[in-house]
Design a protein around this motif. Structure first.
Motif, PDB file in Angstrom:
ATOM      1  N   ALA A  75       0.870  -1.143   0.000  1.00 60.79           N
ATOM      2  CA  ALA A  75       0.000   0.000   0.000  1.00 60.79           C
ATOM      3  C   ALA A  75       0.901   1.183   0.000  1.00 60.79           C
ATOM      4  CB  ALA A  75      -0.908   0.080   1.200  1.00 60.79           C
ATOM      5  N   THR A  76       0.515   2.179  -0.672  1.00 60.70           N
ATOM      6  CA  THR A  76       1.402   3.314  -0.856  1.00 60.70           C
ATOM      7  C   THR A  76       0.794   4.562  -0.242  1.00 60.70           C
ATOM      8  OG1 THR A  76       2.160   2.384  -2.900  1.00 60.70           O
ATOM      9  CG2 THR A  76       2.568   4.694  -2.585  1.00 60.70           C
ATOM     10  N   SER A  77       1.606   5.267   0.559  1.00 62.68           N
ATOM     11  CA  SER A  77       1.127   6.525   1.087  1.00 62.68           C
ATOM     12  C   SER A  77       2.144   7.586   0.761  1.00 62.68           C
ATOM     13  CB  SER A  77       0.911   6.436   2.590  1.00 62.68           C
ATOM     14  OG  SER A  77       2.140   6.367   3.230  1.00 62.68           O
ATOM     15  N   MET A  78       1.673   8.801   0.642  1.00 59.21           N
ATOM     16  CA  MET A  78       2.567   9.869   0.242  1.00 59.21           C
ATOM     17  C   MET A  78       2.280  11.115   1.068  1.00 59.21           C
ATOM     18  SD  MET A  78       2.903  11.502  -3.551  1.00 59.21           S
ATOM     19  CE  MET A  78       2.996   9.894  -4.278  1.00 59.21           C
ATOM     20  N   ALA A  79       3.337  11.691   1.668  1.00 59.81           N
ATOM     21  CA  ALA A  79       3.158  12.946   2.376  1.00 59.81           C
ATOM     22  C   ALA A  79       4.089  13.956   1.745  1.00 59.81           C
ATOM     23  CB  ALA A  79       3.479  12.777   3.847  1.00 59.81           C
ATOM     24  N   LEU A  80       3.551  15.005   1.210  1.00 61.60           N
ATOM     25  CA  LEU A  80       4.377  15.994   0.538  1.00 61.60           C
ATOM     26  C   LEU A  80       4.336  17.309   1.289  1.00 61.60           C
ATOM     27  CD1 LEU A  80       3.288  15.413  -3.169  1.00 61.60           C
ATOM     28  CD2 LEU A  80       5.313  14.547  -2.009  1.00 61.60           C
ATOM     29  N   VAL A  81       5.491  17.865   1.573  1.00 61.90           N
ATOM     30  CA  VAL A  81       5.585  19.174   2.198  1.00 61.90           C
ATOM     31  C   VAL A  81       6.355  20.047   1.232  1.00 61.90           C
ATOM     32  CG1 VAL A  81       6.391  20.484   4.184  1.00 61.90           C
ATOM     33  CG2 VAL A  81       5.611  18.115   4.477  1.00 61.90           C
ATOM     34  N   GLY A  82       5.770  21.128   0.807  1.00 68.18           N
ATOM     35  CA  GLY A  82       6.433  21.952  -0.169  1.00 68.18           C
ATOM     36  C   GLY A  82       6.221  21.365  -1.555  1.00 68.18           C
ATOM     37  N   CYS A  83       7.191  21.593  -2.432  1.00 71.92           N
ATOM     38  CA  CYS A  83       7.003  21.215  -3.828  1.00 71.92           C
ATOM     39  C   CYS A  83       8.278  20.635  -4.409  1.00 71.92           C
ATOM     40  CB  CYS A  83       6.576  22.456  -4.596  1.00 71.92           C
ATOM     41  SG  CYS A  83       6.407  22.183  -6.357  1.00 71.92           S
ATOM     42  N   ALA A  84       8.297  19.348  -4.678  1.00 71.42           N
ATOM     43  CA  ALA A  84       9.412  18.720  -5.384  1.00 71.42           C
ATOM     44  C   ALA A  84       8.982  18.572  -6.827  1.00 71.42           C
ATOM     45  CB  ALA A  84       9.730  17.369  -4.767  1.00 71.42           C
ATOM     46  N   THR A  85       9.934  18.412  -7.732  1.00 72.62           N
ATOM     47  CA  THR A  85       9.553  18.271  -9.128  1.00 72.62           C
ATOM     48  C   THR A  85       8.763  16.989  -9.304  1.00 72.62           C
ATOM     49  OG1 THR A  85      11.540  17.057  -9.753  1.00 72.62           O
ATOM     50  CG2 THR A  85      11.656  19.457  -9.833  1.00 72.62           C
TER      51      THR A  85
ATOM     52  N   PRO B   4      25.977   9.720 -12.164  1.00 73.17           N
ATOM     53  CA  PRO B   4      26.050   9.867 -13.616  1.00 73.17           C
ATOM     54  C   PRO B   4      25.787  11.280 -14.124  1.00 73.17           C
ATOM     55  CG  PRO B   4      24.922   7.836 -13.058  1.00 73.17           C
ATOM     56  CD  PRO B   4      25.144   8.566 -11.765  1.00 73.17           C
ATOM     57  N   CYS B   5      25.018  12.063 -13.350  1.00 68.21           N
ATOM     58  CA  CYS B   5      24.720  13.433 -13.766  1.00 68.21           C
ATOM     59  C   CYS B   5      25.838  14.409 -13.426  1.00 68.21           C
ATOM     60  CB  CYS B   5      23.417  13.901 -13.125  1.00 68.21           C
ATOM     61  SG  CYS B   5      23.426  13.832 -11.320  1.00 68.21           S
ATOM     62  N   GLY B   6      26.906  13.924 -12.776  1.00 65.87           N
ATOM     63  CA  GLY B   6      28.053  14.769 -12.485  1.00 65.87           C
ATOM     64  C   GLY B   6      28.096  15.376 -11.099  1.00 65.87           C
ATOM     65  N   VAL B   7      27.047  15.202 -10.287  1.00 65.67           N
ATOM     66  CA  VAL B   7      27.065  15.754  -8.932  1.00 65.67           C
ATOM     67  C   VAL B   7      27.699  14.747  -7.976  1.00 65.67           C
ATOM     68  CG1 VAL B   7      25.013  17.137  -9.367  1.00 65.67           C
ATOM     69  CG2 VAL B   7      24.776  14.896  -8.293  1.00 65.67           C
ATOM     70  N   THR B   8      28.330  15.260  -6.931  1.00 69.10           N
ATOM     71  CA  THR B   8      28.995  14.402  -5.950  1.00 69.10           C
ATOM     72  C   THR B   8      28.073  14.115  -4.782  1.00 69.10           C
ATOM     73  OG1 THR B   8      31.178  15.258  -6.530  1.00 69.10           O
ATOM     74  CG2 THR B   8      30.966  14.188  -4.386  1.00 69.10           C
TER      75      THR B   8
ATOM     76  N   SER C  32      20.487   8.631  -8.076  1.00 67.45           N
ATOM     77  CA  SER C  32      20.357   9.549  -9.226  1.00 67.45           C
ATOM     78  C   SER C  32      18.941  10.083  -9.344  1.00 67.45           C
ATOM     79  CB  SER C  32      20.778   8.832 -10.506  1.00 67.45           C
ATOM     80  OG  SER C  32      22.139   8.439 -10.444  1.00 67.45           O
ATOM     81  N   HIS C  33      17.952   9.199  -9.188  1.00 70.56           N
ATOM     82  CA  HIS C  33      16.561   9.633  -9.280  1.00 70.56           C
ATOM     83  C   HIS C  33      16.227  10.682  -8.225  1.00 70.56           C
ATOM     84  CE1 HIS C  33      15.521   5.496 -11.221  1.00 70.56           C
ATOM     85  NE2 HIS C  33      16.040   6.327 -12.095  1.00 70.56           N
ATOM     86  N   ALA C  34      16.823  10.520  -7.033  1.00 69.80           N
ATOM     87  CA  ALA C  34      16.498  11.433  -5.936  1.00 69.80           C
ATOM     88  C   ALA C  34      17.314  12.723  -5.953  1.00 69.80           C
ATOM     89  CB  ALA C  34      16.728  10.720  -4.606  1.00 69.80           C
ATOM     90  N   LEU C  35      18.555  12.651  -6.456  1.00 67.12           N
ATOM     91  CA  LEU C  35      19.480  13.757  -6.225  1.00 67.12           C
ATOM     92  C   LEU C  35      19.974  14.486  -7.466  1.00 67.12           C
ATOM     93  CD1 LEU C  35      21.630  11.971  -3.484  1.00 67.12           C
ATOM     94  CD2 LEU C  35      19.927  13.763  -3.115  1.00 67.12           C
ATOM     95  N   CYS C  36      19.817  13.889  -8.637  1.00 72.40           N
ATOM     96  CA  CYS C  36      20.301  14.580  -9.838  1.00 72.40           C
ATOM     97  C   CYS C  36      19.364  15.738 -10.214  1.00 72.40           C
ATOM     98  CB  CYS C  36      20.405  13.608 -10.996  1.00 72.40           C
ATOM     99  SG  CYS C  36      21.889  12.543 -10.895  1.00 72.40           S
ATOM    100  N   PRO C  37      19.901  16.812 -10.764  1.00 73.98           N
ATOM    101  CA  PRO C  37      19.068  17.967 -11.141  1.00 73.98           C
ATOM    102  C   PRO C  37      17.980  17.585 -12.134  1.00 73.98           C
ATOM    103  CG  PRO C  37      21.409  18.522 -11.218  1.00 73.98           C
ATOM    104  CD  PRO C  37      21.333  17.039 -11.033  1.00 73.98           C
TER     105      PRO C  37
END
Length: 359
Positions: free
Chosen positions: A13-23, A308-312, A354-359
């Motif tokens: 079961a999936t629940s989601m709590a969002l605070v603010g706005c992520a892409t 892979p996106c170049g960020v450390t 990468s999914h979470a942190l790349c621009p």
């Protein structure tokens, strides 16, 4: 402790709590990662993303397989080896205060604890001491000890390690062991004259207001407040293994926390608010040949890699009975994910980061 093995985690079961706005794209990809873990047999998972202005919490599965509750955004988990970064930060604060020398022998601060004078503080922080692993031995298994109502002192843990041959000459190789960070916890106590728990609280937890993070004392085997239950597949079937004896992992892996608190910690660490600039540079610079199971180059209590996106990415992972946590940050974002039972298929760690942190 199960420091580099997925140990337990979850879903249904999936629940989601969002605070603010992520892409939207980032949210979709991270949610998809969590749902894949659930489909692969995990009981529950929770991911917390922080981009400076907003915090997003995504979940999949359930906190306890015996009911259909949703996972709350501040549910606590055992963070296992991520504790090591907190311990390293304490030691490096003492280095910055000229109370500890990175290249000084451990004997200077803990006379007679380890043989000879060739093991240095740096060796312990980098897992290059050669000291054998104590954790997992019959008398040093935190889940068994909880069921048998036993505790373990740090000195006894080190004695177990020293009863085995050294793995290599100090400084000549890299081998991740919990023993190194038990010795560092003892060093903090010897140098400050206060308990490791007190130093952790006054130097890090209270200044950063990490209200959901704590070190359980010996004998406190249950997790306080709302939390996710950890499970392991044992011979008798899937078993609740979240009740463990914390004196065994101690300064190497006993902390309990939340994604929100961990993200706050990483942001403060990488911005220089916990460890001064010189020591932070030492901390985050990988040593040649020191690589964690997840492929991260290891510095002093942290791992790092270029995505892979170049960020450390700078972070740490940790596995213990019932829980696997991956936690860290880049210059712009912080990310923590915890699973509460082992999925059938190992997740792609680099892809998740990468999914979470790349621009």
């Amino acid at each position: 402790m199960r420091s580099h093995v997925l140990a337990t985690i979850a879903v249904v079961a999936t629940s989601m709590a969002l605070v603010g706005c992520a892409t939207l794209q980032r949210t979709v990809e991270v949610q998809s990662d969590l749902d894949s873990l659930t489909k692969s047999g995990a009981v529950g998972s929770i991911a917390t993303l922080d981009d400076n202005s907003t915090t997003t919490v995504l979940t999949s599965g359930v906190p306890h397989q015996t009911n259909g509750d949703s996972i709350g955004p501040r549910y606590r988990v055992r963070i296992a080896g991520v504790t090591k970064t907190f311990t390293a930060a304490l030691v490096l604060q003492l280095v910055a205060q000229d109370k500890v020398g990175l290249d000084a022998p451990v004997q200077r601060y803990l006379p007679g604890l380890v043989p000879g004078d060739t093991i240095t503080v740096r060796h312990l922080l980098q897992h290059r001491s050669g000291l054998a692993e104590f954790a997992g031995e019959p008398n040093a298994d935190e889940w068994v000890a909880a069921n048998e109502n036993r505790t373990l002192t740090p000195a006894d843990a080190v004695a177990i390690a020293l009863s085995k041959p050294a793995q290599f000459e100090p400084g000549s190789a890299f081998r991740y062991t919990n023993t190194n960070y038990i010795v560092l916890g003892m060093l903090v106590e010897a140098v400050t004259g206060r308990s490791y728990a007190d130093e952790l609280r006054t130097r890090i937890l209270e200044p950063l207001e990490l209200e959901d993070t704590y070190l359980p004392p010996p004998g406190e085997r249950d997790i306080r407040g709302e939390h996710m239950t950890g499970y392991a597949d044992l011979p008798g079937g899937r078993t609740d293994v979240s009740r463990i004896e914390p004196s065994i992992p101690w300064s190497a892996g006993a902390l309990v926390s939340t994604g929100k608190d961990l993200n706050t910690f990483w942001r403060a660490l990488l911005s220089g608010r916990i460890v001064p600039e010189n020591e932070l540079t030492e901390m985050t610079t990988p040593h040649a040949g020191a690589t964690e199971a997840e492929g991260l180059g290891y510095g002093l209590g942290v791992g790092s890699t270029e995505l892979p996106c170049g960020v450390t990415y700078i972070g740490h992972s940790g596995g213990i009975y019932g829980y696997y946590t991956l936690s860290g940050a880049t210059e712009d974002r912080a990310y923590t994910v915890t699973l509460t039972s082992t999925p059938k298929e190992q997740p792609d760690i680099v892809a998740m980061l990468s999914h979470a942190l790349c621009p």
